[in-house]
Motif scaffolding. Structure first.
Motif, short mmCIF file in Angstrom:
data_model
loop_
_atom_site.label_atom_id
_atom_site.label_comp_id
_atom_site.label_asym_id
_atom_site.label_seq_id
_atom_site.Cartn_x
_atom_site.Cartn_y
_atom_site.Cartn_z
N PHE A 17 0.82 -1.21 0.00
CA PHE A 17 0.00 0.00 0.00
C PHE A 17 0.86 1.27 0.00
O PHE A 17 0.43 2.29 -0.54
N TYR A 18 2.04 1.21 0.60
CA TYR A 18 2.95 2.34 0.47
C TYR A 18 3.26 2.60 -1.00
O TYR A 18 3.23 3.74 -1.47
N LEU A 19 3.58 1.53 -1.70
CA LEU A 19 3.91 1.65 -3.12
C LEU A 19 2.69 2.09 -3.92
O LEU A 19 2.80 2.94 -4.82
N PHE A 20 1.52 1.54 -3.59
CA PHE A 20 0.29 1.90 -4.29
C PHE A 20 -0.03 3.38 -4.08
O PHE A 20 -0.40 4.09 -5.03
N HIS A 21 0.13 3.85 -2.86
CA HIS A 21 -0.11 5.27 -2.57
C HIS A 21 0.88 6.14 -3.33
O HIS A 21 0.50 7.17 -3.90
N PHE A 22 2.13 5.74 -3.34
CA PHE A 22 3.18 6.50 -4.03
C PHE A 22 2.87 6.64 -5.52
O PHE A 22 3.09 7.71 -6.11
N LEU A 23 2.32 5.59 -6.13
CA LEU A 23 2.07 5.59 -7.58
C LEU A 23 0.73 6.21 -7.97
O LEU A 23 0.60 6.80 -9.03
N PHE A 24 -0.27 6.08 -7.09
CA PHE A 24 -1.63 6.45 -7.51
C PHE A 24 -2.31 7.51 -6.66
O PHE A 24 -3.50 7.78 -6.85
N HIS A 25 -1.59 8.13 -5.71
CA HIS A 25 -2.28 9.09 -4.84
C HIS A 25 -2.85 10.28 -5.62
O HIS A 25 -3.90 10.82 -5.27
N SER A 26 -2.19 10.68 -6.71
CA SER A 26 -2.69 11.80 -7.50
C SER A 26 -4.00 11.44 -8.20
O SER A 26 -4.88 12.30 -8.37
N LYS A 27 -4.15 10.17 -8.58
CA LYS A 27 -5.38 9.73 -9.22
C LYS A 27 -6.50 9.56 -8.21
O LYS A 27 -7.67 9.85 -8.49
N LEU A 28 -6.16 9.07 -7.02
CA LEU A 28 -7.17 8.90 -5.99
C LEU A 28 -7.82 10.22 -5.60
O LEU A 28 -9.00 10.27 -5.24
N LYS A 29 -7.04 11.30 -5.67
CA LYS A 29 -7.59 12.62 -5.36
C LYS A 29 -8.66 13.03 -6.37
O LYS A 29 -9.58 13.79 -6.04
N LYS A 30 -8.54 12.55 -7.60
CA LYS A 30 -9.45 12.95 -8.67
C LYS A 30 -10.66 12.02 -8.79
O LYS A 30 -11.73 12.46 -9.21
N TRP A 31 -10.49 10.77 -8.43
CA TRP A 31 -11.58 9.81 -8.57
C TRP A 31 -12.67 10.06 -7.53
O TRP A 31 -12.38 10.46 -6.40
N PRO A 32 -13.94 9.81 -7.88
CA PRO A 32 -15.05 10.00 -6.91
C PRO A 32 -14.91 9.04 -5.73
O PRO A 32 -14.85 7.82 -5.92
N PRO A 33 -14.84 9.56 -4.51
CA PRO A 33 -14.64 8.70 -3.33
C PRO A 33 -15.68 7.59 -3.19
O PRO A 33 -15.33 6.45 -2.86
N LYS A 34 -16.95 7.90 -3.44
CA LYS A 34 -18.00 6.89 -3.27
C LYS A 34 -17.78 5.71 -4.21
O LYS A 34 -18.00 4.55 -3.83
N ILE A 35 -17.37 6.02 -5.44
CA ILE A 35 -17.13 4.95 -6.42
C ILE A 35 -15.93 4.12 -6.01
O ILE A 35 -15.96 2.87 -6.06
N VAL A 36 -14.86 4.79 -5.60
CA VAL A 36 -13.65 4.08 -5.19
C VAL A 36 -13.92 3.19 -3.98
O VAL A 36 -13.50 2.02 -3.93
N LEU A 37 -14.65 3.72 -3.01
CA LEU A 37 -14.97 2.94 -1.81
C LEU A 37 -15.83 1.73 -2.14
O LEU A 37 -15.60 0.63 -1.63
N LEU A 38 -16.83 1.93 -3.01
CA LEU A 38 -17.71 0.82 -3.39
C LEU A 38 -16.94 -0.25 -4.15
O LEU A 38 -17.06 -1.45 -3.84
N VAL A 39 -16.15 0.16 -5.12
CA VAL A 39 -15.39 -0.80 -5.93
C VAL A 39 -14.38 -1.55 -5.07
O VAL A 39 -14.23 -2.78 -5.18
N SER A 40 -13.69 -0.83 -4.20
CA SER A 40 -12.70 -1.48 -3.34
C SER A 40 -13.36 -2.47 -2.38
O SER A 40 -12.81 -3.53 -2.09
#
Length: 358
Positions: free
Chosen positions: A132-155
């Protein structure tokens, strides 16, 4: 500093030590000696306490998301964590492999490799954290843009589906390594923990909104852990979901409810309890060391056993916790002690201004 995280880290740590104490205690003190009802009771407590490990996924990501929500990740982001977290994981992986050398050099070295590369001891959690450290490092900029509700539901769906697959299926008979994958290795990939990561990310990134959400639905979160505990125990004791670990499908909701409950209760505290603050500072080292002291005490107890029933669980808990803290203090007196057992965390310092506004 956020006092809620100190409490979550401390409670999560204590829960892990207690559930491992129960696990060994129930095996040592037989059901007949302990009493069948007592054994069932502690077995049920152990089941409820499985929120401890996934709670640390939430804590880890919450802290990163909160700390860097208004600034870019530094270049040393991964390097720092390699030094302070992964190196102690390697050291303890070797340490916990030492008894296996009694079966020969090859068995000992094989165990070292398994501990380090696939987390074949209770420290496996560190390898999950680093994914998750690596995942955050690579994708944190995208997570800021993606809709939280969708990300939470999909995850949540990915996490639940992944756990359900291994909870309700059996390994193919043709696979010689199938039993190991189904019994342990499936714990390692991030898919079995990704929901805790996304909840931690959005809670940390939007801390003020998250705090208002917790307060708004506080009555749900006060009763929530009771309801999820009843659900888990019903499924477990009925045999509908007999998995006995933190990798149960229903633990997803149970853990989140426990986290939100602790967040709300801590937010109402005027002062942080000293004991919880103290344990929180040693939590990483306790996590790595406590199992050694549980096994050590149990080894000597087996030489001259005497029946003390459920009190043995309490003895294991207190001894392993106290001995771990003492060891951490002593080892960290050495300049490079943190490389062996991790750092001692900084004490809690209350903010000058109240961070939460109701």
């Amino acid at each position: 500093m956020i006092k809620e995280i100190f409490v979550l880290r401390s409670i999560g740590c204590l829960s892990i030590v207690l559930l491992h104490s129960i696990y060994i205690g129930i095996q040592t003190e037989t059901i007949r000696e302990m009493g069948e009802l007592s054994a069932i009771f502690f077995d049920s407590i152990q089941m409820i306490l499985y929120y401890g490990t996934p709670m640390f996924i939430f804590i880890s990501e919450f802290l990163i998301a909160y700390s860097y929500r208004n600034r870019e990740l530094p270049n040393y982001f991964l390097k720092k964590r390699l030094r302070f977290i992964l190196v102690p994981f390697f050291v303890m992986g070797v340490f916990y492999a030492l008894p296996f050398f009694s079966g020969g050099m090859q068995e000992g070295f094989n165990k070292i490799l398994m501990n380090i590369f696939i987390g074949d001891y209770h420290g496996y959690f560190i390898l999950i954290i680093f994914q998750f450290y690596l995942f955050h490092f690579l994708f944190h900029s995208k997570l800021k843009k993606w809709p939280p509700k969708i990300v939470l539901l999909v995850s949540f769906l990915i996490n639940a589906a992944y756990l359900m697959f291994f909870n309700f299926t059996s390994p193919p008979e043709a696979w010689t390594i199938g039993p190991y994958i189904w019994e342990r290795f499936y714990w390692l990939p991030m898919f079995g923990w990704v929901f805790y990561f996304t909840v931690g990310y959005y809670a940390g990134t939007n801390f003020e909104s998250f705090s208002k959400f917790i307060y708004k639905y506080r009555y749900l979160f006060i009763i929530g852990p009771i309801l999820t505990s009843i659900l888990m125990l019903t499924l477990y004791h009925s045999g509908s979901l007999a998995v006995h670990s933190s990798k149960r499908t229903d633990i997803l909701i149970h853990t989140i409810m426990c986290i939100f409950f602790l967040f709300y209760m801590t937010s109402r505290m005027k002062e942080l309890p000293f004991f919880l603050e103290y344990v929180s500072r040693f939590s990483f080292g306790i996590y790595l060391l406590h199992y050694f002291y549980i096994f050590l005490f149990d080894f000597f107890y087996q030489l001259q056993p005497f029946t003390i029933g459920f009190l043995y669980i309490i003895v294991l808990f207190v001894f392993s916790l106290s001995a771990s803290i003492a060891t951490i203090i002593i080892v960290n007196k050495w300049k490079y002690g943190f490389l062996l057992i991790g750092q001692i965390g900084a004490p809690y310092s209350p903010p000058k201004k109240q961070a939460l506004k109701r």
